[in-house]
Enzyme design. Structure first.
Site, short mmCIF file in Angstrom:
data_model
loop_
_atom_site.label_atom_id
_atom_site.label_comp_id
_atom_site.label_asym_id
_atom_site.label_seq_id
_atom_site.Cartn_x
_atom_site.Cartn_y
_atom_site.Cartn_z
N GLU A 19 0.85 -1.20 0.00
CA GLU A 19 0.00 0.00 0.00
C GLU A 19 0.88 1.24 0.00
O GLU A 19 1.91 1.28 0.66
CB GLU A 19 -0.85 -0.03 1.29
CG GLU A 19 -1.70 1.18 1.52
CD GLU A 19 -2.37 1.17 2.88
OE1 GLU A 19 -3.28 0.36 3.09
OE2 GLU A 19 -1.97 1.97 3.74
N PRO A 22 -0.41 8.73 -1.20
CA PRO A 22 -0.08 9.74 -2.22
C PRO A 22 0.90 10.77 -1.65
O PRO A 22 0.93 11.00 -0.44
CB PRO A 22 -1.44 10.40 -2.52
CG PRO A 22 -2.47 9.42 -2.06
CD PRO A 22 -1.85 8.70 -0.90
N ARG A 124 -14.73 3.36 5.73
CA ARG A 124 -15.44 4.49 6.31
C ARG A 124 -14.54 5.71 6.43
O ARG A 124 -14.96 6.83 6.20
CB ARG A 124 -15.97 4.11 7.71
CG ARG A 124 -16.90 5.15 8.28
CD ARG A 124 -17.09 4.98 9.77
NE ARG A 124 -15.87 5.29 10.50
CZ ARG A 124 -15.76 5.24 11.82
NH1 ARG A 124 -16.79 4.87 12.55
NH2 ARG A 124 -14.62 5.56 12.40
N GLY A 125 -13.27 5.49 6.81
CA GLY A 125 -12.38 6.61 7.15
C GLY A 125 -12.49 6.91 8.63
O GLY A 125 -13.45 6.51 9.30
N TYR A 179 -10.37 -6.28 11.38
CA TYR A 179 -9.54 -5.91 12.54
C TYR A 179 -9.31 -7.09 13.47
O TYR A 179 -10.18 -7.41 14.31
CB TYR A 179 -10.21 -4.75 13.30
CG TYR A 179 -10.42 -3.55 12.42
CD1 TYR A 179 -9.48 -2.53 12.37
CD2 TYR A 179 -11.54 -3.46 11.59
CE1 TYR A 179 -9.65 -1.45 11.52
CE2 TYR A 179 -11.72 -2.38 10.73
CZ TYR A 179 -10.77 -1.37 10.70
OH TYR A 179 -10.93 -0.30 9.86
N ASP A 192 -17.78 -6.65 16.21
CA ASP A 192 -17.05 -6.12 15.05
C ASP A 192 -17.08 -7.15 13.91
O ASP A 192 -17.22 -6.79 12.73
CB ASP A 192 -15.61 -5.81 15.47
CG ASP A 192 -14.97 -4.76 14.56
OD1 ASP A 192 -15.69 -3.93 14.00
OD2 ASP A 192 -13.73 -4.78 14.43
N GLN A 210 -6.17 -4.91 9.39
CA GLN A 210 -5.35 -3.94 10.08
C GLN A 210 -4.03 -4.61 10.45
O GLN A 210 -3.96 -5.84 10.55
CB GLN A 210 -6.10 -3.50 11.37
CG GLN A 210 -5.42 -2.44 12.20
CD GLN A 210 -5.17 -1.17 11.39
OE1 GLN A 210 -4.20 -1.11 10.64
NE2 GLN A 210 -6.06 -0.20 11.54
C1 LIG Z 1 -6.63 -2.24 5.16
C2 LIG Z 1 -7.03 -0.87 5.63
C3 LIG Z 1 -6.91 0.22 4.78
C4 LIG Z 1 -7.27 1.50 5.21
N1 LIG Z 1 -7.13 2.57 4.36
C5 LIG Z 1 -7.51 3.82 4.76
C6 LIG Z 1 -7.40 4.93 3.89
O1 LIG Z 1 -6.97 4.83 2.73
N2 LIG Z 1 -7.80 6.15 4.35
C7 LIG Z 1 -8.31 6.32 5.60
O2 LIG Z 1 -8.67 7.44 5.97
N3 LIG Z 1 -8.44 5.26 6.45
C8 LIG Z 1 -8.05 4.04 6.05
N4 LIG Z 1 -8.17 2.96 6.92
C9 LIG Z 1 -8.66 3.20 8.27
C10 LIG Z 1 -10.21 3.10 8.37
O3 LIG Z 1 -10.81 4.11 7.61
C11 LIG Z 1 -10.56 3.25 9.84
O4 LIG Z 1 -10.10 2.13 10.57
C12 LIG Z 1 -12.02 3.57 10.16
O5 LIG Z 1 -12.09 4.01 11.51
C13 LIG Z 1 -12.98 2.38 10.02
O6 LIG Z 1 -13.15 2.05 8.71
P1 LIG Z 1 -14.02 0.74 8.30
O7 LIG Z 1 -14.11 0.77 6.84
O8 LIG Z 1 -13.47 -0.45 8.98
O9 LIG Z 1 -15.42 1.15 8.95
P2 LIG Z 1 -16.75 0.32 9.26
O10 LIG Z 1 -16.72 -1.03 8.68
O11 LIG Z 1 -17.88 1.24 8.90
O12 LIG Z 1 -16.68 0.17 10.84
C14 LIG Z 1 -16.43 1.30 11.67
C15 LIG Z 1 -16.95 1.01 13.08
O13 LIG Z 1 -18.37 1.02 13.10
C16 LIG Z 1 -18.89 -0.24 13.52
N5 LIG Z 1 -20.05 -0.47 12.67
C17 LIG Z 1 -20.06 -0.90 11.38
N6 LIG Z 1 -21.32 -0.89 10.89
C18 LIG Z 1 -22.11 -0.44 11.90
C19 LIG Z 1 -23.52 -0.20 12.03
N7 LIG Z 1 -24.36 -0.43 11.01
N8 LIG Z 1 -23.99 0.26 13.21
C20 LIG Z 1 -23.15 0.50 14.25
N9 LIG Z 1 -21.82 0.28 14.20
C21 LIG Z 1 -21.31 -0.18 13.03
C22 LIG Z 1 -17.76 -1.24 13.34
O14 LIG Z 1 -17.84 -2.32 14.26
C23 LIG Z 1 -16.55 -0.37 13.64
O15 LIG Z 1 -16.34 -0.23 15.01
C24 LIG Z 1 -7.79 1.68 6.53
C25 LIG Z 1 -7.90 0.58 7.38
C26 LIG Z 1 -7.52 -0.68 6.95
C27 LIG Z 1 -7.63 -1.84 7.90
#
Ligand SMILES: Cc1cc2nc3c(=O)[nH]c(=O)nc-3n(C[C@H](O)[C@H](O)[C@H](O)COP(=O)(O)OP(=O)(O)OC[C@H]3O[C@@H](n4cnc5c(N)ncnc54)[C@H](O)[C@@H]3O)c2cc1C
Length: 317
Positions: A19, A22, A124-125, A179, A192, A210
C-alpha cells in the site's frame, strides 16, 4: 484483473502486494515511482493507494488566520491510473465515506471504471483530526457497509438516481477492512465481526486486515470469521515497525497490542536505524510463518518508503 482472480490464479502460492500513500500536495509523483521501482521485481499483482481525509489548515493573510478545509494528499485515482499504466499492475484506490457525498463517490467510481480500475477498497475513514468521533459527511455514508452497497449496486447498473440498462456497467471487486484486534470503536471483537459479515453480505469480495504484530491474533481472527460464515479471502496487513515512537503511537492510534519481545528489542535500540532493522526482522519472521500457513497475499504498509519492504520481500519471496 480482480484481486480475487489474482488469488485464484496463484493456486495457493502467496502473493506480494503493498500500500502506498499519495505524495503531499505539490510534491512529485516521481518520489512514489522511486519507491515502487525496487519492489516490482517481487511481481505485485496489485498495489493499493490510500485516500486521506480532509483537514483544517490555517493560512496567514496579513496577520489574520484563514481556516480552510483541504486534502493534503490528493490524487488517489490519478495515481492509481498512472501506476497501472506505467507498471502494468492492477491498482486499488481506497474509497472513503468520510469527506465525500454519495454523488461524489459515484463520480469517482465512474472515473475508476473508465480508467480500467477493477478493484476498490471500501472504507469508512477515521474522524477528522479535530473531531472526537467520526461524523458522516452531509449526503455521504455513515458506515463502510453502506458504501459497499453503493458499489455493489453500481455493479448491477443501479446508479444513485436511476437504473441504467447497459452492458458496460462497472464490475468492481470490493475489498473491506477487518480488525484482528477489533476496531477501536467496536464494543467487542464478536460485534465487530458481525459488522464485517454485513460488509461481506453486502457484496465485499475480500478483506484486508489492520496491522498486527502477533500472528496468533490473525489466525484466531480468521478462525472466528470462518465460524461466522465469512468465506472470502482474508489478506493479512503487515507493517514493519520503523521508529521508536511507534511503541506508543501504534497502540494509541490503532488500539493494537505489541508483543513484549518486540517492545524489548525496540527499547534496546540506540537509534531509529536500529529500530528499522528490528522492524524488518520481526516482519520477516511474521511473513514467513504466515506464508507457511498458506495466506493468499502478504500486504505491506509501506508508509512512503520502500527500503524496508524490499528487505523483507527479498527474504520471503
Ligand atoms: C486495510 C485498511 C486500509 C485503510 N485505508 C484507509 C485509507 O486509505 N484512508 C483512511 O482514511 N483510512 C483508512 N483505513 C482506516 C479506516 O478508515 C478506519 O479504521 C475507520 O475508523 C474504520 O473504517 P471501516 O471501513 O473499517 O469502517 P466500518 O466497517 O464502517 O466500521 C467502523 C466502526 O463502526 C462499527 N459499525 C459498522 N457498521 C455499523 C452499524 N451499522 N452500526 C453501528 N456500528 C457499526 C464497526 O464495528 C466499527 O467499530 C484503513 C484501514 C484498513 C484496515
Amino acid at each position: 484483473m480482480k484481486v480475487t482472480e489474482h488469488i485464484k490464479n496463484a493456486k495457493g502460492e502467496t502473493l506480494f502486494s503493498f500500500e502506498l500513500i499519495p505524495p503531499v500536495k505539490g510534491r512529485s509523483i516521481q518520489e512514489l515511482y522511486n519507491n515502487i521501482d525496487p519492489l516490482i521485481e517481487f511481481k505485485p499483482p496489485f498495489i493499493d493507494v490510500t485516500t486521506s481525509r480532509e483537514e483544517y489548515i490555517y493560512i496567514d493573510r496579513d496577520g489574520l488566520l484563514d481556516k480552510k478545509l483541504t486534502r493534503m494528499r490528493p490524487g488517489t485515482v490519478g495515481i492509481c491510473a498512472s501506476i497501472k499504466h506505467k507498471y502494468q499492475v492492477d491498482t486499488v484506490p481506497h474509497i472513503l465515506c468520510g469527506g465525500f457525498t454519495k454523488e461524489e463517490t459515484e463520480y469517482v467510481l465512474i472515473d475508476c471504471h473508465y480508467l480500467g480500475i477493477e478493484n476498490v477498497m471500501a472504507l469508512r475513514g477515521d474522524a477528522r483530526s479535530e473531531q472526537k468521533y467520526f461524523e458522516p459527511t452531509k449526503g455521504g455514508h455513515a458506515y463502510a457497509v453502506n458504501l459497499v452497497e453503493q458499489i455493489h449496486n453500481l455493479n448491477q447498473g443501479k446508479y444513485l438516481h436511476e437504473m441504467i440498462e447497459n452492458d458496460d456497467h462497472a464490475d468492481f471487486c470490493i475489498g473491506v477492512a477487518g480488525y484482528p484486534e477489533k476496531h477501536l470503536e467496536a464494543p467487542s471483537l464478536q460485534s465487530d465481526l458481525k459488522r464485517l459479515k454485513q460488509k461481506v453480505d453486502a457484496g465485499a469480495d475480500y478483506v484486508v486486515t489492520q496491522m498486527f504484530f502477533d500472528n496468533q491474533k490473525y489466525f484466531q481472527f480468521v478462525a472466528a470469521a470462518r465460524e461466522m460464515g465469512i468465506t472470502v479471502p482474508i489478506i493479512p496487513g503487515i507493517k514493519p515497525m520503523a521508529v521508536k515512537r511507534h511503541l506508543q503511537l501504534l497502540p494509541q492510534v490503532f488500539r493494537i497490542d505489541l508483543p513484549q519481545d518486540l517492545i524489548d528489542a525496540v527499547d534496546a535500540c540506540s537509534d531509529n536505524k536500529a529500530v528499522r532493522q528490528v522492524g524488518v526482522e520481526w516482519a520477516i519472521q511474521q511473513s514467513k510463518e504466515l506464508k507457511a500457513a498458506g495466506v493468499p497475499v502478504l500486504h505491506y504498509y509501506s508508509m512512503g518508503k520502500s527500503d524496508n519492504i524490499h528487505a523483507i520481500a527479498r527474504e520471503v519471496f
